[in-house]
Design a protein around this motif. Structure first.
Motif, PDB file in Angstrom:
ATOM      1  N   ARG A 181       1.532  -1.271  -0.107  1.00  0.00           N
ATOM      2  CA  ARG A 181       0.069   0.195  -0.393  1.00  0.00           C
ATOM      3  C   ARG A 181       0.617   1.434   0.201  1.00  0.00           C
ATOM      4  NH1 ARG A 181      -4.294  -0.059   4.514  1.00  0.00           N
ATOM      5  NH2 ARG A 181      -5.293   1.311   3.619  1.00  0.00           N
ATOM      6  N   TYR A 182       0.995   2.197  -1.014  1.00  0.00           N
ATOM      7  CA  TYR A 182       1.233   2.926  -0.809  1.00  0.00           C
ATOM      8  C   TYR A 182       1.101   4.415   1.016  1.00  0.00           C
ATOM      9  CZ  TYR A 182       2.660   2.605  -5.602  1.00  0.00           C
ATOM     10  OH  TYR A 182       2.573   2.089  -6.942  1.00  0.00           O
ATOM     11  N   PRO A 183       1.953   5.608   0.460  1.00  0.00           N
ATOM     12  CA  PRO A 183       1.379   5.995   2.034  1.00  0.00           C
ATOM     13  C   PRO A 183       0.192   6.725   1.750  1.00  0.00           C
ATOM     14  CG  PRO A 183       3.562   6.199   1.029  1.00  0.00           C
ATOM     15  CD  PRO A 183       3.340   5.331  -0.015  1.00  0.00           C
ATOM     16  N   GLU A 184       0.039   6.988   2.385  1.00  0.00           N
ATOM     17  CA  GLU A 184      -1.311   8.096   2.119  1.00  0.00           C
ATOM     18  C   GLU A 184      -1.323   9.483   2.903  1.00  0.00           C
ATOM     19  OE1 GLU A 184      -5.237   8.646   6.128  1.00  0.00           O
ATOM     20  OE2 GLU A 184      -5.592   6.443   4.733  1.00  0.00           O
ATOM     21  N   GLU A 185      -2.537  10.217   1.845  1.00  0.00           N
ATOM     22  CA  GLU A 185      -2.616  11.852   2.120  1.00  0.00           C
ATOM     23  C   GLU A 185      -4.084  12.095   2.124  1.00  0.00           C
ATOM     24  OE1 GLU A 185      -0.443  15.485  -1.408  1.00  0.00           O
ATOM     25  OE2 GLU A 185       0.774  12.967  -1.216  1.00  0.00           O
ATOM     26  N   GLN A 186      -3.924  13.198   2.418  1.00  0.00           N
ATOM     27  CA  GLN A 186      -5.466  13.385   2.325  1.00  0.00           C
ATOM     28  C   GLN A 186      -5.678  15.212   1.250  1.00  0.00           C
ATOM     29  OE1 GLN A 186      -7.698  14.106   5.936  1.00  0.00           O
ATOM     30  NE2 GLN A 186      -9.053  15.220   5.263  1.00  0.00           N
ATOM     31  N   PRO A 187      -6.304  15.535   0.430  1.00  0.00           N
ATOM     32  CA  PRO A 187      -6.338  16.246  -0.715  1.00  0.00           C
ATOM     33  C   PRO A 187      -7.028  17.574  -0.066  1.00  0.00           C
ATOM     34  CG  PRO A 187      -6.835  14.584  -1.809  1.00  0.00           C
ATOM     35  CD  PRO A 187      -5.782  14.215  -0.081  1.00  0.00           C
ATOM     36  N   ILE A 188      -7.300  18.498  -0.416  1.00  0.00           N
ATOM     37  CA  ILE A 188      -7.879  19.506  -0.109  1.00  0.00           C
ATOM     38  C   ILE A 188      -9.010  18.628  -0.600  1.00  0.00           C
ATOM     39  CG2 ILE A 188      -8.673  21.975  -0.583  1.00  0.00           C
ATOM     40  CD1 ILE A 188      -5.799  22.288   0.031  1.00  0.00           C
ATOM     41  N   VAL A 189     -10.272  19.374  -0.338  1.00  0.00           N
ATOM     42  CA  VAL A 189     -11.346  18.414  -1.199  1.00  0.00           C
ATOM     43  C   VAL A 189     -12.321  19.839  -1.376  1.00  0.00           C
ATOM     44  CG1 VAL A 189     -13.968  16.761  -1.577  1.00  0.00           C
ATOM     45  CG2 VAL A 189     -11.275  16.013  -1.155  1.00  0.00           C
TER      46      VAL A 189
END
Length: 460
Positions: free
Chosen positions: A451-459
């Motif tokens: 699994r790739y590292p998690e990132e939380q983009p702006i929504v």
């Protein structure tokens, strides 16, 4: 288990069957396609039409697709164009489409051979996905019994009413009762009357049995079986059944109230009726809206304010694994709970005391977005292919085709062949289901060991 290719000692037919069994859901789109093509061939023959001449290919294909997809959209006047041969073929195709090609075929196996092999169970599980392989035999028997009982009761009530109230001969009364009973339970919408059921808007002995048959057929067998088995303890129902049953009830009540209020004084629909007639016509029309296809009021006479309601209800449709279309009630309300949880900042989406799996949330979102994309694309295509069709009428017709409802403003009959072919594709996809079709096309389910590292983009 490895699958041998042709020429490696395994027969080509056995190799093909094993390939299909690796992904049995692939059979579903193929089964419906075969039924449509066979139905098209029969409907093209001269004995199927009153004028005893060959039916144009697109007309026959449209009618066969509409019947198998249990939509009910027509491009010719059903009672005057088709002979008893054509009408019987439409009835057979509707029954097959509603019950499911694979489910119907397995019921025949059960009746004739009284045994069910693992191979057949795997195939039928593609349509009855909510049940395990070991439950398929019991489920199919209950489906067959439910279908027979519902259609028999509706046929008896309608035949008696036609014979006593309208002086139909016994044979004609039974035929008319049976035809409309099959259409109601399977959410078809074909009618033996040119004005559909508008002439019976005041007659509850005709419209109410068909409305209740439409509701039962549109709930879906999993929800219907669980609700009837555990009706004393609805709190113990599964989340799917709760969303389907209570969601259907909410949509039925909201639709009835809005339709009654919007059309109360409309002189072209409910205006001339007394209050009892208004309530009856509004309730039955509301029951038919979400995929039934019948109409007790003139669709072209509806107030403009009613069209958004009809389009929304058609798009939602009925219950999962039912004879209804649309994105399904459970999908709609599952997304509503997702939105509610997000607005409240909840870490999990819960229904009752159950946390919804993230896979189910992604599935619901996928179905909804794909459906919106198909409806938008179909509407734009219809407008580009047809001159003089307004946006709202095109959207209504496309939504009706995709949701396999069958309500129409008459646009389908005026479309050129390209426009009719667009509706044919939408009816087919709507019946097979966007998710089922996507699963059938996908060759394999990919599994990653990382699994790739998690990132939380702006929504937003």
């Amino acid at each position: 288990m490895a699958v041998s290719a042709p020429g490696s000692g395994v027969g080509h037919e056995d190799w093909l069957v094993r390939r299909l069994l690796r992904h049995p859901v692939r059979i579903v789109p193929l089964g419906f396609l075969v039924a449509i093509l066979l139905g098209t061939g029969v409907l093209m023959l001269p004995p199927a039409t009153e004028e005893h001449r060959y039916t144009p290919f697109v007309t026959a294909l449209f009618t066969a697709t509409s019947a198998v997809s249990v939509t009910g959209l027509v491009v010719v006047d059903t009672p005057t164009y088709w002979t008893p041969v054509g009408l019987v073929m439409i009835t057979v195709l509707t029954q097959l489409g509603g019950l499911g090609i694979l489910t119907g075929g397995t019921l025949v196996v059960l009746v004739v051979a009284r045994q069910l092999g693992l191979r057949t169970r795997l195939l039928v599980q593609a349509e009855t996905a909510e049940f395990g392989i070991g439950d398929v035999r019991r489920v199919l028997l209950r489906i067959g019994l439910t279908m027979l009982v519902c259609e028999a009761v509706m046929t008896a009530v309608l035949a008696l009413r036609f014979a006593v109230g309208y002086d139909y001969p016994a044979g004609r009364a039974i035929w008319y009762g049976f035809f409309h009973a099959v259409q109601a339970f399977n959410n078809g919408g074909f009618s033996l009357y040119s004005d559909n059921l508008v002439g019976f808007a005041h007659d509850g002995w005709v419209t109410l049995p068909l409305a209740f048959g439409t509701i039962i057929g549109g709930l879906g067998f999993p929800a219907l079986f669980e609700a009837t088995r555990g009706w004393r303890r609805p709190g113990r129902w599964t989340v799917s059944t709760k969303l389907t049953v209570w969601g259907s009830l909410v949509l039925l009540l909201v639709g009835f109230a809005v339709l009654l209020a919007a059309e109360w004084a409309n002189p072209r629909t409910l205006g001339p009726f007394g209050w009892e007639g208004k309530a009856l016509a509004a309730f039955t029309q509301d029951a038919y809206i979400r995929t039934g296809g019948f109409n007790t009021v003139d669709v072209n006479g509806l107030d403009e304010a009613s069209f958004p309601l009809l389009i929304a209800l058609m798009f939602v449709g009925g219950g999962s694994a039912s004879t209804a279309g649309g994105i399904k009630v459970a999908t709609f309300f599952l997304l509503a709970f997702c939105i509610w949880a997000e607005l409240r900042g909840e870490p999990d989406v819960t229904v009752g005391r159950r946390r919804l799996a993230s896979a189910s949330q992604r599935q619901a979102l996928t179905v909804a977005l794909l459906s919106v994309a198909l409806v938008v694309a179909g509407t734009v295509t219809l407008i580009l292919l047809t001159e003089g069709v307004s946006y709202d009428r095109a959207l209504f017709e496309v939504t009706s085709a995709f949701s396999t409802t069958g309500l129409s403003t008459g646009v389908a009959q005026t479309l050129p062949s390209a426009g009719q072919l667009t509706l044919i594709v939408l009816m087919y996809i709507g019946r097979v289901g966007t998710l089922t079709l996507g699963s059938a096309i996908a060759l394999n389910t990919r599994r990653r060991l990382y699994r790739y590292p998690e990132e939380q983009p702006i929504v937003g």
